[in-house]
Design a protein around this motif. Structure first.
Motif: not given
Length: 198
Positions: A106-108, A141-144, A180-186
């Motif tokens: 996910a780009i976010a 922002i547009v990509m997200i 919106l969270q980075m994968r390792r911080l989820r």
């Protein structure tokens, strides 16, 4: 006439029962209730022993119980143990949403690193770099937004197919917040690898 007699009859019996309750009970007399089972009596005694008598002790025990619950929840968030997860993360719908989000890019999730880079570029006093940073902000922002709309539509469709009879309120928003969270911080930790089907 009848009413006055009934009142007169009730009054003496009330006085007699009150007088009887004040008198000490004869140890040989029946106690008027069944004897409790041994297991019931033991649990009552244990409960009486474990109930704290002062406020400080009760507050201390409550704090310890809260700490142990929070520790159990932290372990569950790290391991994905469904029994001890917080209420917002429990259930098969939420588990599927987590797996759906964790199985794809996910780009976010790259928003924070990109934001740091853009912020550094905008602080440099070169007009060209400041213009580039503004364009990057707009592009990110547009990509997200586009990526989030795509995830929202696909996730809603998958939830409708897989869980037609279960409540899905807030599940899509839960998934978008997870992107919106980075994968390792989820938290709870991802249980699927990227590219795996949930």
């Amino acid at each position: 006439m009848f009413r006055s007699r009934s009142k007169e009859e009730k009054a003496p019996t009330d006085k007699v029962t009150a007088d009887l309750s004040k008198q000490p009970r004869d140890p040989e007399a029946p106690k008027g209730r069944p004897t409790p089972k041994r297991s019931d009596a033991q649990t009552q005694r244990r409960r009486a022993a474990t109930v704290p008598t002062d406020r400080k002790e009760a507050a201390k025990r409550q704090r310890e119980a809260r700490r142990s619950d929070l520790a159990r929840q932290r372990e569950a968030l790290a391991s994905g143990d469904e029994r001890y997860l917080p209420a917002r993360d429990k259930g098969p719908v939420r588990r599927f949403v987590r797996d759906f989000v964790d199985s794809r890019f996910a780009i976010a999730e790259f928003f924070l690193p990109m934001a740091v880079v853009i912020l550094v570029l905008s602080m440099i006093r070169v007009p060209v770099l400041q213009n580039v940073s503004l364009l990057l902000w707009l592009g990110v922002i547009v990509m997200i937004v586009i990526d989030s709309i795509g995830i929202w539509l696909r996730l809603k469709k998958q939830l409708a197919e897989r869980f037609p009879n279960e409540p899905k309120r807030g599940a899509v928003a839960y998934g978008l917040m997870r992107t919106l969270q980075m994968r390792r911080l989820r938290l709870p930790k991802p249980q699927v690898k990227r590219g795996e089907r949930p």
